[in-house]
Design a protein around this motif. Sequence first.
Motif, PDB file in Angstrom:
ATOM      1  N   PRO A 135      -9.821   1.640  -0.394  1.00  0.00           N
ATOM      2  CA  PRO A 135     -10.340   0.799   0.655  1.00  0.00           C
ATOM      3  C   PRO A 135      -9.320   0.823   1.563  1.00  0.00           C
ATOM      4  O   PRO A 135      -8.124  -0.025   1.414  1.00  0.00           O
ATOM      5  CB  PRO A 135     -10.597  -0.344  -0.514  1.00  0.00           C
ATOM      6  CG  PRO A 135      -9.805   0.021  -1.607  1.00  0.00           C
ATOM      7  CD  PRO A 135      -9.213   1.147  -1.577  1.00  0.00           C
ATOM      8  N   SER A 136     -10.072  -0.122   2.103  1.00  0.00           N
ATOM      9  CA  SER A 136      -9.507  -0.607   3.796  1.00  0.00           C
ATOM     10  C   SER A 136      -8.711  -2.245   3.404  1.00  0.00           C
ATOM     11  O   SER A 136      -8.775  -2.851   2.844  1.00  0.00           O
ATOM     12  CB  SER A 136     -10.836  -1.539   4.951  1.00  0.00           C
ATOM     13  OG  SER A 136      -9.783  -1.509   5.742  1.00  0.00           O
ATOM     14  N   GLY A 137      -7.517  -1.899   4.004  1.00  0.00           N
ATOM     15  CA  GLY A 137      -5.950  -3.083   4.256  1.00  0.00           C
ATOM     16  C   GLY A 137      -5.125  -2.356   2.457  1.00  0.00           C
ATOM     17  O   GLY A 137      -4.575  -4.026   2.064  1.00  0.00           O
ATOM     18  N   GLN A 138      -6.027  -1.743   1.822  1.00  0.00           N
ATOM     19  CA  GLN A 138      -4.916  -1.415   0.509  1.00  0.00           C
ATOM     20  C   GLN A 138      -4.194  -0.509   0.104  1.00  0.00           C
ATOM     21  O   GLN A 138      -4.133   0.823   0.841  1.00  0.00           O
ATOM     22  CB  GLN A 138      -5.711  -1.536  -1.228  1.00  0.00           C
ATOM     23  CG  GLN A 138      -6.733  -2.452  -0.747  1.00  0.00           C
ATOM     24  CD  GLN A 138      -6.622  -2.231  -2.793  1.00  0.00           C
ATOM     25  OE1 GLN A 138      -6.572  -1.632  -3.649  1.00  0.00           O
ATOM     26  NE2 GLN A 138      -8.247  -3.739  -3.420  1.00  0.00           N
ATOM     27  N   ILE A 139      -2.796  -0.308  -0.517  1.00  0.00           N
ATOM     28  CA  ILE A 139      -2.776   1.271  -0.585  1.00  0.00           C
ATOM     29  C   ILE A 139      -2.085   1.155  -1.747  1.00  0.00           C
ATOM     30  O   ILE A 139      -2.472   0.732  -3.164  1.00  0.00           O
ATOM     31  CB  ILE A 139      -0.487   0.410  -0.306  1.00  0.00           C
ATOM     32  CG1 ILE A 139      -0.835  -0.501   0.990  1.00  0.00           C
ATOM     33  CG2 ILE A 139       0.208   1.261  -0.621  1.00  0.00           C
ATOM     34  CD1 ILE A 139       0.605  -1.251   1.029  1.00  0.00           C
ATOM     35  N   LEU A 140      -2.607   2.595  -1.706  1.00  0.00           N
ATOM     36  CA  LEU A 140      -2.817   3.731  -3.045  1.00  0.00           C
ATOM     37  C   LEU A 140      -1.316   4.377  -3.064  1.00  0.00           C
ATOM     38  O   LEU A 140      -1.258   5.680  -2.571  1.00  0.00           O
ATOM     39  CB  LEU A 140      -4.188   4.489  -2.755  1.00  0.00           C
ATOM     40  CG  LEU A 140      -4.094   5.197  -4.013  1.00  0.00           C
ATOM     41  CD1 LEU A 140      -4.936   4.249  -5.545  1.00  0.00           C
ATOM     42  CD2 LEU A 140      -5.017   6.084  -3.878  1.00  0.00           C
ATOM     43  N   CYS A 141      -1.020   3.949  -4.294  1.00  0.00           N
ATOM     44  CA  CYS A 141      -0.272   5.013  -4.748  1.00  0.00           C
ATOM     45  C   CYS A 141       0.277   5.691  -6.303  1.00  0.00           C
ATOM     46  O   CYS A 141      -0.934   5.743  -6.771  1.00  0.00           O
ATOM     47  CB  CYS A 141       1.155   4.093  -5.702  1.00  0.00           C
ATOM     48  SG  CYS A 141       2.086   3.203  -4.345  1.00  0.00           S
TER      49      CYS A 141
END
Length: 255
Positions: free
Chosen positions: A26-32
Amino acid sequence: MELRLEEIRHAYGQTEVLDGISLDVPSGQILCLIGPSGCGKSTLLRIAGGLERPVSGRVVQVGEPEGSSLNPLTYIFQDFALLPWRSVAGNVALVLEDHGLSRAEIAEITEDVLTRTGLIDFREAFPKSLSGGMKQRVAIARALAVKPAVWLMDEPLSALDAQTRELLMDDLVGLWTRAPFTAIYVTHNLAEAVRLGHRIAVLSRRPGRVREIVEVRTPLEARRTADPQLEAHQRRLWSLIRDEAKAADRELIGG
Ligand code: ADP
Ligand code: MG
């Protein structure tokens, strides 16, 4: 801009590498993204950025990148990839050339991103005189300069020592807090994952599948080491990774 990976499958010859990966960034999120070595993390990142075509599945960009983005999908690698014959400012300016910007505009953007990354006093320095941490800051400044819609980060801190990693994580949290960016962040370091990830996708051994998605609700700027909740997340991730790594290890030894 939001990035969606839908049912991504990939193979090199007979070797199946990715087995139907679906992930939403999602926009504005960091997915590790974590998973045992060789499970296809770098491959998935290259596919996400369009550098490689998957055997099947698709990458969907939802929404428009910000109008002024010069490079919607921007990579940051472990090895910094700086040009040794260019100064710090020259390395940043490089990515702004060929976009029809004036010299004054290039200078202004360069100045801005070097200030934001604490490098302004080093603008004339050359990469060989910089520490690893400073080199990676230059790479981050260079990425900021093109206003990515999505950052694709492949173990960006792995070449750095522990203290420098801490400092750079603080930098990234600071940058994200001031202007939230969208990112896929590959790491094998669980502490990095729980410090930087809004969500952490755990991949299985090769062929990579999503084993679990762990959501970390503590706001990035409130995360501190030795927080019991974060430690619990880290233990959970470790148990998942350990199982997968053990199985991968046995497979290799078993031939
Ligand atoms: P990770 O980043 O999770 O360690 P990679 O995506 O680099 O894993 O690699 C996944 C698997 O694909 C590994 O077995 C690796 O050897 C293989 N591989 C990666 N790139 C290529 C390539 N260009 N050609 C053939 N095999 C590759
Ligand atoms: Mg890799």
